[in-house]
Design a protein around this motif. Structure first.
Motif, mmCIF file in Angstrom:
data_model
loop_
_atom_site.group_PDB
_atom_site.id
_atom_site.type_symbol
_atom_site.label_atom_id
_atom_site.label_comp_id
_atom_site.label_asym_id
_atom_site.label_seq_id
_atom_site.Cartn_x
_atom_site.Cartn_y
_atom_site.Cartn_z
ATOM 1 N N ASP A 19 0.813 -1.221 0.000
ATOM 2 C CA ASP A 19 0.000 0.000 0.000
ATOM 3 C C ASP A 19 0.846 1.270 0.000
ATOM 4 O O ASP A 19 0.319 2.375 0.083
ATOM 5 C CB ASP A 19 -0.956 0.001 1.192
ATOM 6 N N GLY A 20 2.181 1.126 -0.087
ATOM 7 C CA GLY A 20 3.069 2.286 -0.123
ATOM 8 C C GLY A 20 3.486 2.790 1.240
ATOM 9 O O GLY A 20 4.250 3.742 1.344
ATOM 10 N N GLU A 21 2.998 2.179 2.305
ATOM 11 C CA GLU A 21 3.360 2.555 3.670
ATOM 12 C C GLU A 21 4.450 1.622 4.189
ATOM 13 O O GLU A 21 4.545 0.474 3.771
ATOM 14 C CB GLU A 21 2.143 2.482 4.590
ATOM 15 N N TYR A 22 5.244 2.141 5.129
ATOM 16 C CA TYR A 22 6.289 1.321 5.743
ATOM 17 C C TYR A 22 5.768 0.675 7.016
ATOM 18 O O TYR A 22 4.933 1.237 7.712
ATOM 19 C CB TYR A 22 7.513 2.176 6.077
ATOM 20 N N SER A 23 6.275 -0.496 7.294
ATOM 21 C CA SER A 23 5.982 -1.156 8.563
ATOM 22 C C SER A 23 7.302 -1.618 9.148
ATOM 23 O O SER A 23 8.308 -1.750 8.450
ATOM 24 C CB SER A 23 5.041 -2.349 8.367
#
Length: 108
Positions: free
Chosen positions: A96-100
């Motif tokens: 989704d383009g987010e970092y975790s």
């Protein structure tokens, strides 16, 4: 003696909070510079390849970095421990383009 302890504790906490706030402010500039360098291609990065960074830092600074990046609350920050010697964390880009924050990361 109790009053002396409270006085010491109060000043130590002020010192600790001041350090954290200073680090937090410095990361604002660091993030701005990093994104600007990426978007202006100052790193001469080939867009067809992944872009990876290694940030080497101390425990408190690493925690403040993660707090700033992930927009954690003070309460979330306080539940973190400093990294042990030679310990590392991996921030992973999700679909989704987010970092975790990757957990249980292995060499495979």
């Amino acid at each position: 003696e109790h009053t002396r302890f409270l006085f010491w504790l109060f000043h130590w906490l002020l010192f600790f909070v001041d350090i954290c706030l200073s680090l937090f402010d410095r990361f604002v500039g660091f993030f701005e510079s990093l994104w600007r360098d990426i978007h202006m291609n100052r790193l001469r990065h080939d867009p067809s390849n992944d872009l990876n960074f290694v940030i080497v830092s101390h425990g408190l600074t690493s925690r403040v970095f993660l707090m700033k990046w992930f927009k954690w609350t003070v309460e979330q920050f306080e539940h973190l421990n400093n990294f042990g010697n030679c310990e590392f964390r991996v921030m992973q880009l999700e679909s989704d383009g987010e970092y975790s924050l990757a957990v249980n990361h292995t060499e495979e």
